[in-house]
Design an enzyme around this catalytic site. Structure first.
Site, PDB file in Angstrom:
ATOM      1  N   ARG A 104      20.631  17.770  -8.166  1.00 39.38           N
ATOM      2  CA  ARG A 104      19.275  18.152  -9.036  1.00 39.38           C
ATOM      3  C   ARG A 104      20.745  17.736 -10.249  1.00 39.38           C
ATOM      4  O   ARG A 104      20.132  17.493 -11.249  1.00 39.38           O
ATOM      5  CB  ARG A 104      18.549  18.559  -9.215  1.00 39.38           C
TER       6      ARG A 104
ATOM      7  N   TYR B 103       7.434   0.263 -26.525  1.00 35.94           N
ATOM      8  CA  TYR B 103       6.899   0.345 -25.815  1.00 35.94           C
ATOM      9  C   TYR B 103       5.748   1.159 -25.436  1.00 35.94           C
ATOM     10  O   TYR B 103       5.958   2.705 -26.727  1.00 35.94           O
ATOM     11  CB  TYR B 103       7.796   0.503 -24.323  1.00 35.94           C
TER      12      TYR B 103
ATOM     13  N   ASP C  55      16.823   2.038 -28.354  1.00 35.15           N
ATOM     14  CA  ASP C  55      16.064   1.766 -26.740  1.00 35.15           C
ATOM     15  C   ASP C  55      16.450   0.220 -26.680  1.00 35.15           C
ATOM     16  O   ASP C  55      16.481  -0.295 -27.459  1.00 35.15           O
ATOM     17  CB  ASP C  55      14.980   1.606 -26.926  1.00 35.15           C
TER      18      ASP C  55
ATOM     19  N   LYS D 174      14.639  -2.218 -15.153  1.00 33.36           N
ATOM     20  CA  LYS D 174      14.083  -3.718 -15.688  1.00 33.36           C
ATOM     21  C   LYS D 174      15.938  -4.021 -15.745  1.00 33.36           C
ATOM     22  O   LYS D 174      15.852  -4.506 -14.675  1.00 33.36           O
ATOM     23  CB  LYS D 174      14.385  -3.782 -17.271  1.00 33.36           C
TER      24      LYS D 174
HETATM   25  N1  LCS Z   1      12.240   1.395 -22.808  1.00 30.50           N
HETATM   26  C1  LCS Z   1      11.110   0.313 -22.610  1.00 30.50           C
HETATM   27  C2  LCS Z   1      11.756  -0.502 -23.642  1.00 30.50           C
HETATM   28  C3  LCS Z   1      10.393  -0.147 -21.946  1.00 30.50           C
HETATM   29  O1  LCS Z   1      10.212  -1.448 -21.987  1.00 30.50           O
HETATM   30  C4  LCS Z   1      10.230   0.715 -20.713  1.00 30.50           C
HETATM   31  C5  LCS Z   1       9.371  -0.005 -19.984  1.00 30.50           C
HETATM   32  C6  LCS Z   1      11.008   2.068 -20.961  1.00 30.50           C
HETATM   33  C7  LCS Z   1      11.121   2.687 -21.928  1.00 30.50           C
HETATM   34  C8  LCS Z   1      10.199   3.001 -19.867  1.00 30.50           C
HETATM   35  O2  LCS Z   1      11.300   2.870 -19.231  1.00 30.50           O
HETATM   36  P1  LCS Z   1      10.423   3.489 -17.172  1.00 30.50           P
HETATM   37  O3  LCS Z   1       9.987   4.866 -17.602  1.00 30.50           O
HETATM   38  O4  LCS Z   1       9.290   2.832 -16.873  1.00 30.50           O
HETATM   39  O5  LCS Z   1      11.781   3.210 -16.392  1.00 30.50           O
HETATM   40  N2  LCS Z   1       9.072  -0.885 -20.230  1.00 30.50           N
HETATM   41  C9  LCS Z   1       7.332  -1.406 -19.285  1.00 30.50           C
HETATM   42  C10 LCS Z   1       6.829  -2.556 -19.470  1.00 30.50           C
HETATM   43  O6  LCS Z   1       6.978  -3.340 -20.770  1.00 30.50           O
HETATM   44  N3  LCS Z   1       5.811  -3.074 -18.776  1.00 30.50           N
HETATM   45  O7  LCS Z   1       6.242  -1.929 -17.977  1.00 30.50           O
HETATM   46  C11 LCS Z   1       7.014  -0.763 -17.735  1.00 30.50           C
END
Ligand code: LCS
Length: 390
Positions: A58, A111, A183, A208
């Site tokens: 952790r 998002y 971001d 991603k």
């Molecule tokens: N920031 C952006 C720009 C994102 O598109 C996403 C997730 C996150 C943060 C959060 O990341 P995660 O916790 O999922 O790793 N975007 C998503 C989307 O557009 N569709 O499903 C997840």
């Protein structure tokens, strides 16, 4: 070799990694362990002397360290931290920077889960978010008060592809003690370097492009050594850590990041041009098209335009769903940055938590469809979209 001076492709392959000194293993080992055996006799009183570099996963793990060192070098930041997901990266940064009574200024198009975190969860802890149309940086300036401790921007924004001028926003923040957090999920460090434009920290959903194959969740925070140290402490206390296998998958994905990004971008440009000439399409939102309202800014702050685009189909929800049901190669799924092309409907999927009135004001209409263009042959993607639109 001094990797700091190497090119992006070389850094992506080598940074953070070296053969295992014990076995010679070329690939980074997956240290699948929760705890680490300490070096001194445990009967001795605990002192910092008998700590190893690692104590408990952790708080840190050698596979996580490889990922963190690679990301710090790729981003040009002093340090990086791996987290369980993009949302864990964002929430841990927030818990580090803000306390009751403080304020966030955020770009209004985000998002969906980030938006909802700011809008619903943070007020419970006494932190208010002021959302502004950040395509005009003056709106950020007008919203700034002595309570503002963080300015958060997502650029390009999910899903409308609005672009925020990172340098202009960072200059505004210089007049205050607010930290600028960007971001950079859509662009990756290969295409956009927010800290070189004045931002204090960068966050990613590594789920991603960084991992790139749609098979893992992860997040990254990059910033100054002191900042990352503070965020690391928050993470160890709040628990949103990644795990060795997911960190390893992201390390592996990063090696081909630049190759994949160039193919995603090339394909996205071809699809954007095709859609912009299609009779069933009302408009295409892609920063690489001269018709994008911030095309000039995009050219200035991004090396290329990336793999995400959105388009508005003529009609509305019914037409959007009819089209999405007809695709054969593209997969109807949320997430993005996969090798496969993914298609989704923000109004009812990624951004469904945003109340309808606010959603429409942001341009997330019922006819808006988002595409995360994969690395297939662009012609095959176009043929598939064309038959589905027909
Ligand atoms: N920031 C952006 C720009 C994102 O598109 C996403 C997730 C996150 C943060 C959060 O990341 P995660 O916790 O999922 O790793 N975007 C998503 C989307 O557009 N569709 O499903 C997840």
């Amino acid at each position: 070799m001094n990797l700091e001076k190497a090119g992006f492709f070389t850094k992506a392959v080598h940074a953070g990694e070296k053969p295992c000194p014990l076995t010679g293993s070329h690939a980074t080992p997956i240290y699948q362990t929760s705890t680490f055996v300490l070096k001194r006799n445990v009967e001795q009183p605990p002192t910092t002397e008998w700590r190893t570099a690692y104590i408990y996963t952790r708080a840190g793990n050698p596979t996580h360290t490889v990922l963190e060192e690679k990301m710090a070098i790729l981003e040009g930041g002093e340090a990086a931290l791996a987290t369980a997901s993009g949302m864990a990266a964002i929430s841990t940064v927030i818990f580090t920077l803000l306390k009751e009574g403080d304020q966030i200024i955020s770009s209004d198009t985000l998002y969906g889960s980030t938006y909802t975190l700011f809008k619903e969860i943070m007020p419970k802890l006494g932190v208010k978010t002021v959302f502004v149309d950040a395509t005009n940086p003056a709106n950020m300036k007008n919203a700034l008060t002595n309570k503002t401790k963080m300015i958060f921007i997502e650029t390009p924004a999910n899903p409308t592809m609005d672009i925020v001028d990172i340098r202009a926003v960072s200059e505004i923040a210089n007049e205050s003690d607010a930290k600028v957090v960007v971001d950079n999920t859509f662009m990756t460090p290969y295409y956009q370097r927010p800290m070189e434009l004045g931002a204090d920290a960068v966050v990613y959903s590594a789920t991603k492009y960084l991992s790139g194959h749609g098979d893992t969740l992860g997040g990254i925070v990059v910033g100054s050594r002191n900042f990352v140290m503070e965020v690391r402490r928050t993470l160890a206390l709040t628990g949103g850590v990644t795990n060795p296998f997911n960190a390893w998958l992201i390390v592996r994905g990063l090696k081909t990041l630049a190759l994949r990004m160039d193919k995603h971008s090339e394909n996205a440009m071809a699809v954007a041009k095709f859609l912009s000439e299609h009779s069933k399409v009302k408009k295409v939102l892609y920063p690489g098209l001269p018709s994008h309202p911030q095309h000039e800014l995009a050219k200035k702050q991004m090396r290329d335009f990336g793999g995400i685009l959105a388009f508005e189909i003529k009609g509305g929800m019914k037409e959007a769903y009819t089209m999405m049901e007809k695709v054969k190669l593209c997969r109807c799924a949320v997430s993005l940055g996969d090798t496969a092309t993914l298609i989704e409907h923000p109004a009812t999927m990624t951004h469904r938590m945003i109340p309808q009135e606010e959603r429409l004001q942001l341009g997330i209409t019922d006819g808006l469809i988002r595409l995360s263009i994969g690395i297939e042959d662009s012609n095959d993607i176009i043929v598939d979209l064309d038959q589905a639109l027909k």
